[in-house]
Write an enzyme that holds these catalytic residues in place. Structure first.
Site, mmCIF file in Angstrom:
data_model
loop_
_atom_site.group_PDB
_atom_site.id
_atom_site.type_symbol
_atom_site.label_atom_id
_atom_site.label_comp_id
_atom_site.label_asym_id
_atom_site.label_seq_id
_atom_site.Cartn_x
_atom_site.Cartn_y
_atom_site.Cartn_z
ATOM 1 N N GLU A 73 0.860 -1.170 0.062
ATOM 2 C CA GLU A 73 0.094 0.215 0.024
ATOM 3 C C GLU A 73 0.872 1.347 -0.144
ATOM 4 O O GLU A 73 0.498 2.288 -0.593
ATOM 5 C CB GLU A 73 -0.723 -0.023 1.202
ATOM 6 N N GLY A 102 0.738 -11.897 -9.484
ATOM 7 C CA GLY A 102 1.322 -13.039 -9.433
ATOM 8 C C GLY A 102 2.891 -13.234 -8.967
ATOM 9 O O GLY A 102 2.959 -12.596 -7.893
ATOM 10 N N GLY A 103 3.562 -13.922 -9.581
ATOM 11 C CA GLY A 103 4.880 -14.160 -9.386
ATOM 12 C C GLY A 103 5.391 -15.251 -8.712
ATOM 13 O O GLY A 103 4.346 -16.084 -8.074
ATOM 14 N N GLU A 145 2.474 -18.899 -11.334
ATOM 15 C CA GLU A 145 3.648 -19.742 -11.289
ATOM 16 C C GLU A 145 3.346 -20.873 -10.225
ATOM 17 O O GLU A 145 3.532 -20.823 -9.147
ATOM 18 C CB GLU A 145 4.901 -19.055 -10.891
ATOM 19 N N TYR A 146 2.898 -21.902 -10.928
ATOM 20 C CA TYR A 146 2.374 -22.247 -12.034
ATOM 21 C C TYR A 146 1.071 -23.051 -12.033
ATOM 22 O O TYR A 146 0.850 -23.668 -11.333
ATOM 23 C CB TYR A 146 3.309 -23.093 -12.812
ATOM 24 N N MET A 202 9.570 -17.747 -19.791
ATOM 25 C CA MET A 202 10.634 -17.503 -18.789
ATOM 26 C C MET A 202 11.951 -18.168 -18.804
ATOM 27 O O MET A 202 12.112 -19.201 -18.151
ATOM 28 C CB MET A 202 10.182 -17.489 -17.255
ATOM 29 N N TYR A 204 14.759 -18.516 -18.113
ATOM 30 C CA TYR A 204 16.079 -18.461 -17.033
ATOM 31 C C TYR A 204 15.558 -19.243 -15.785
ATOM 32 O O TYR A 204 14.627 -19.972 -15.803
ATOM 33 C CB TYR A 204 16.180 -16.939 -16.912
ATOM 34 N N TRP A 351 13.468 -9.599 -17.226
ATOM 35 C CA TRP A 351 13.455 -9.741 -15.687
ATOM 36 C C TRP A 351 14.765 -9.321 -15.109
ATOM 37 O O TRP A 351 15.539 -10.029 -15.236
ATOM 38 C CB TRP A 351 12.900 -10.860 -15.210
#
Ligand SMILES: *[C@@H]1O[C@H](CO)[C@@H](O)[C@H](O)[C@H]1NC(C)=O
Ligand SMILES: *[C@@H]1O[C@H](CO)[C@@H](O)[C@H](O)[C@H]1NC(C)=O
Length: 378
Positions: A73, A102-103, A145-146, A202, A204, A351
């Site tokens: 926030e 997400g992430g 993920e995922y 992604m 990597y 990224w």
């Protein structure tokens, strides 16, 4: 065939080539970099809006009812993080800004719950549009993920619900997806490709921190690797997996890491690939993550390290006493951009841009992003 038809076909081919460009530079921005100390601090105004075509603000969360969740926030709202990123469009009106949700740290169960409920899918779309309107964003990047084997259909239904709600207003839906072919479970690639604007693969984290020294993001398999590793743990294998699965190349981007994975060498004089290690490297001064360092930290803290470029994998590693990192530099990134062009991909994504060499310890300031942009725009 008369000349008019031939002329028309000629134009059609030209138009198709013009629209099939490898021209996207999608810049993920890890918004928590505002609190990093010293040279690691990176605020929205540090993003050069002329070097990215898209900026993805990482991350927002997802609530159980489908609504989007602000995770910080103070930074995102009170300090104006979201609005300051969308304000970059005043500098570059062609820039698109997306909310990335997400992430790696997010609860994957919430995504599963929301995806499997028609009401919650619609609630997610509605909430996203409210965020776009309030904060001036152009779309949503779903970073689940995922998804697992049980989510294959509902994931497509979720993406379709988002697309249907967004389309009238031109908002984008993109995703970030798993890159290890042998570990991909929850994707109907062809169906996803129909719905999505962009699929960020992604490419990597193919190797990280434990075991012998290895590369984070090899473009190709190594000559000494096992056949399973060659088929699974490099960017080329991942991109081919998505294309062979039915993804439109013009929707696929290859991921470029502005960081690497670090190791502590067991014996500093045994410093090649596949060398024994005593585990992952110490956390970086800025990124504060065991087993990885940003390119900025490599440049600032290992200026005298020895760089070795692997011709088979098209990536470098660097060693400095007992420190070892498999990472990317301008040379390896050049190969990845050329690869995207050869495969007629949509472009590249990064990224993440706040660990570029923004203070110029390795050379030109923001050298990695500038080199990408220059190669893409050629
Ligand atoms: C492959 O392994 C051989 C034998 O260990 C070694 O001599 C060679 O340098 C390795 N090649 C690469 C590119 O790592
Ligand atoms: C790197 O090498 C230069 C020149 O030898 C030296 O002045 C500097 O202190 C070294 N930096 C580090 C971090 O070791």
């Amino acid at each position: 065939m008369n000349h008019k038809v031939i002329l028309f076909l000629g134009f059609a081919v030209l138009l198709q080539q013009a629209s099939a460009a490898t021209d996207k530079v999608i810049c993920y921005y890890a918004s928590w970099a505002v609190t990093r100390p010293g040279n690691g601090k990176f605020v929205p105004e540090d993003i050069d809006p002329n070097l990215c075509t898209h900026v993805n603000y990482a991350f927002l969360g997802l609530n159980d009812d489908g609504s989007l969740q602000v995770l910080d926030e103070e930074n995102d709202i009170n300090q104006g993080g979201l609005k300051r990123v969308s304000a970059l469009k005043e500098v570059n009106p062609d820039l698109k800004v997306l909310l990335s949700i997400g992430g790696a740290a997010a609860d994957t169960g919430v995504f599963s719950t929301v995806a499997s409920s028609p009401e919650k899918r619609d609630a997610m779309a509605k909430s996203a549009i409210e965020f776009f309107e309030t904060y001036g964003f152009d779309g949503l990047d779903v970073d689940w993920e995922y998804p697992g084997g049980g989510d294959i259909e509902t994931y497509v239904e979720l993406l379709s619900a988002l697309k249907t709600a967004f389309e009238p207003k031109g908002y984008l839906v993109t995703v970030a997806v798993n890159s290890i072919p042998g570990e991909v479970g929850g994707y109907d690639i062809a169906a996803m490709s129909k719905v999505l604007d962009v699929i960020n693969v992604m490419t990597y984290d193919f190797h990280a921190g434990w075991g012998p020294t290895a590369e984070n993001s090899p473009l190709y398999g190594g000559v000494n690797e096992s056949s399973w590793t060659k088929e699974n743990r490099n960017a080329d294998a991942a991109i081919r997996y998505w294309l062979d699965g039915g993804a439109d190349p013009q929707k696929v981007t290859i991921g470029i890491a502005f960081y690497g994975h670090t190791y502590i060498l067991s014996n500093p004089s045994n410093n090649g690939l596949d060398a024994p290690t005593a585990g992952p490297g110490e956390p970086g001064e800025y990124t504060d993550n065991q087993g990885s360092l940003g390119y900025n930290e490599v440049c600032e803290f290992h200026p005298n390290g020895t760089v070795v470029f692997l011709e088979d994998m098209k990536v470098p590693y660097l060693y400095d006493d007992n420190f070892w990192i498999g990472y990317d530099n301008e040379e390896s990134i050049g190969y990845k951009v050329r690869y995207a062009q050869e495969k007629n991909l949509a472009g590249v994504f990064i990224w993440s841009i706040e660990t570029d060499d923004m203070h110029g310890f390795c050379g030109e300031k923001n050298g990695l992003l500038k080199s990408i942009y220059n190669k893409i725009k050629k």
